[in-house]
Design a protein around this motif. Sequence first.
Motif, PDB file in Angstrom:
ATOM      1  N   GLU A 174       0.834  -1.195   0.000  1.00  0.00           N
ATOM      2  CA  GLU A 174       0.000   0.000   0.000  1.00  0.00           C
ATOM      3  C   GLU A 174       0.877   1.258   0.000  1.00  0.00           C
ATOM      4  N   ALA A 175       1.899   1.223   0.841  1.00  0.00           N
ATOM      5  CA  ALA A 175       2.781   2.388   0.932  1.00  0.00           C
ATOM      6  C   ALA A 175       3.595   2.566  -0.346  1.00  0.00           C
ATOM      7  N   VAL A 176       4.123   1.482  -0.883  1.00  0.00           N
ATOM      8  CA  VAL A 176       4.935   1.585  -2.101  1.00  0.00           C
ATOM      9  C   VAL A 176       4.058   2.073  -3.268  1.00  0.00           C
ATOM     10  N   ALA A 177       2.815   1.580  -3.341  1.00  0.00           N
ATOM     11  CA  ALA A 177       1.909   1.979  -4.439  1.00  0.00           C
ATOM     12  C   ALA A 177       1.575   3.469  -4.347  1.00  0.00           C
ATOM     13  N   GLU A 178       1.460   3.990  -3.129  1.00  0.00           N
ATOM     14  CA  GLU A 178       1.133   5.398  -2.901  1.00  0.00           C
ATOM     15  C   GLU A 178       2.264   6.311  -3.315  1.00  0.00           C
ATOM     16  N   GLU A 179       3.481   5.890  -2.952  1.00  0.00           N
ATOM     17  CA  GLU A 179       4.591   6.821  -2.929  1.00  0.00           C
ATOM     18  C   GLU A 179       5.159   7.206  -4.283  1.00  0.00           C
ATOM     19  N   SER A 180       5.423   6.234  -5.121  1.00  0.00           N
ATOM     20  CA  SER A 180       6.189   6.632  -6.290  1.00  0.00           C
ATOM     21  C   SER A 180       6.086   5.611  -7.407  1.00  0.00           C
ATOM     22  N   GLU A 181       7.130   5.542  -8.223  1.00  0.00           N
ATOM     23  CA  GLU A 181       7.074   4.622  -9.365  1.00  0.00           C
ATOM     24  C   GLU A 181       7.209   3.167  -8.971  1.00  0.00           C
ATOM     25  N   LYS A 182       7.052   2.353  -9.969  1.00  0.00           N
ATOM     26  CA  LYS A 182       6.695   0.953  -9.715  1.00  0.00           C
ATOM     27  C   LYS A 182       7.828  -0.050  -9.922  1.00  0.00           C
ATOM     28  N   PRO A 183       7.755  -1.170  -9.191  1.00  0.00           N
ATOM     29  CA  PRO A 183       8.676  -2.262  -9.505  1.00  0.00           C
ATOM     30  C   PRO A 183       8.265  -2.914 -10.831  1.00  0.00           C
ATOM     31  N   ASP A 184       9.181  -3.649 -11.436  1.00  0.00           N
ATOM     32  CA  ASP A 184       8.864  -4.316 -12.703  1.00  0.00           C
ATOM     33  C   ASP A 184       8.226  -5.680 -12.477  1.00  0.00           C
ATOM     34  N   VAL A 185       8.716  -6.342 -11.438  1.00  0.00           N
ATOM     35  CA  VAL A 185       8.239  -7.710 -11.180  1.00  0.00           C
ATOM     36  C   VAL A 185       7.881  -7.836  -9.708  1.00  0.00           C
ATOM     37  N   VAL A 186       6.734  -8.436  -9.427  1.00  0.00           N
ATOM     38  CA  VAL A 186       6.390  -8.748  -8.034  1.00  0.00           C
ATOM     39  C   VAL A 186       6.223 -10.263  -7.903  1.00  0.00           C
ATOM     40  N   PHE A 187       7.050 -10.846  -7.034  1.00  0.00           N
ATOM     41  CA  PHE A 187       6.828 -12.241  -6.644  1.00  0.00           C
ATOM     42  C   PHE A 187       5.958 -12.205  -5.406  1.00  0.00           C
ATOM     43  N   MET A 188       4.948 -13.045  -5.363  1.00  0.00           N
ATOM     44  CA  MET A 188       4.173 -13.148  -4.120  1.00  0.00           C
ATOM     45  C   MET A 188       4.004 -14.622  -3.761  1.00  0.00           C
ATOM     46  N   ASP A 189       4.297 -14.925  -2.494  1.00  0.00           N
ATOM     47  CA  ASP A 189       4.279 -16.322  -2.035  1.00  0.00           C
ATOM     48  C   ASP A 189       3.616 -16.359  -0.657  1.00  0.00           C
ATOM     49  N   PRO A 190       2.312 -16.037  -0.610  1.00  0.00           N
ATOM     50  CA  PRO A 190       1.661 -15.915   0.704  1.00  0.00           C
ATOM     51  C   PRO A 190       1.450 -17.269   1.387  1.00  0.00           C
TER      52      PRO A 190
END
Length: 495
Positions: free
Chosen positions: A304-320
């Motif tokens: 949430e904080a990263v999405a608010e603040e600025s530009e974006k990562p290229d790849v998101v790995f998610m392993d919940p």
Amino acid sequence: MSNTKENIKRGSCPVYKKCGGCQLQNLTYTEQLSFKQKKVEKLLSKFCKADKIIGMNTPYHYRNKVQAAFRTDKNGKIISGVYQSGTHHIVGIDECMTEDVTADKIIVAVRKMLKSFKLTTYDEDKQRGFLRHILVKRGFATNEVMLVLVTGTPVFPSKNNFVKAITKQFPEIKTVVQNINPYRTNLVLGDVQKVLYGKGYIEDILCGCKFRISPKSFYQINPVQTEVLYNKAIEFANLKGKETVLDTYCGIGTIGIVAAKHGAGEVIGVELNKDAVKDAVQNARANNLKNIRFYQGDAGEFMEAVAEESEKPDVVFMDPPRAGSDEKFLSSLIKMSPKTVVYISCNPETLARDLAYLDKNSTYKIQKIQPVDMFPHTAHIETVVLLSHKKADSYIHIDVEFGEGEGKIPVDSIAKRAEAYKPKEKVTYKMIKEYIEAKYGFKVHTAYIAEVKRNLGLPMYDAPNAVEELKQPRKHPTPEKVEAIKDALRYFAVI
Ligand code: SAH
């Protein structure tokens, strides 16, 4: 068929039912794979056709972490083995078809040594005695073994001779740790630890990266299939170099570290568990990686904080974990809109729920679904999914700096806020029913689950019409079904 995959005699393990660890042992390995494939297809084919599950060539003795409980029976005989499913009764076993062979041999050897060293076993009722559990971990690539003796008391008579004897018999034992657990608890490990021999940890190599394994650190238990899984995840990420990669729910940093080795420009990992984050930092150091950082906190809050603040990562790995991700995470992911998302899941039900959310609320398209059999003979299913945008993206890359000060993203404060947050698994009636059917081979009615939950004083809000559904006079579940339901509730940590 001479293929090893076919060599299992259905239910051939003598303690199959009592132990309860291998829910699918009544099926041949080929049948198990097809059971898992069908389950994935049933849940996920609405998004995309699933590739064929990748099974093991030799689906035995894959567990690199083995635990055994100890007790002395009324005739004075020492028994080691596993707890009978849902009880504190120990089922004696010397070997298990899923466990590492050396680990099983070490456990038997320790058991045989106890009497000559005048060491007792721990009695849970009297809270007296010495040896409670043994935990053995083995590095698959390094063959280094760690032996952890969990004792009810700190005093360990003739410990030096004991250590000498066991390490002489098994030179691959590189470290011996005494863990002291005097509490009345279901947890195997206590808080206090003494290193009796070696460094207190072992190392393993996975996908060309080094990882430190300590008694408490989490490490995937099937190294052969973990490499298959991670290689698939890296292949899906299609890294060309220089990408900014988020490794969310990162555990001890394994996926992020492998991605960093595969050319990612910058990797940021986020994980809730403090000890795992410490291990992740250590692991990054051990691999001489400077382009990777880890944050401790809730992945949803972090996103949430990263999405608010600025530009974006290229790849998101998610392993919940089994409970899957949450809306905070997924809505932030959509906002952040990375080019590629690689979702690694250990629970196809919550995966289907999360993919449905992304499918409905974003332009992501589910491009590939690859199940991997990480846990042969059990009902667990691991799946890697590739998501990317329906249309080609145009996006600008801006370097993001995390930290304190102007223009930087204050991730540390997010991590601090997140500490208090602990997500709860949403366990559905369907999950309980499927677990029981896979393990016990019978169906249970929703109303029976509701009745058991009600008798246990659990909240009932998720079954509003459970009783109305009954079309015949109200019956009660048999004791066998009550036990199966309680077992499922325990399995999903509801009780
Ligand atoms: N990617 C790792 C670990 C996956 S297991 C590996 O392959 O080994 C899932 C991890 O998610 C666990 O380490 C667990 O501690 C972590 N976790 C659970 N809930 C979380 C949350 N809300 N935010 C961040 N991490 C979480």
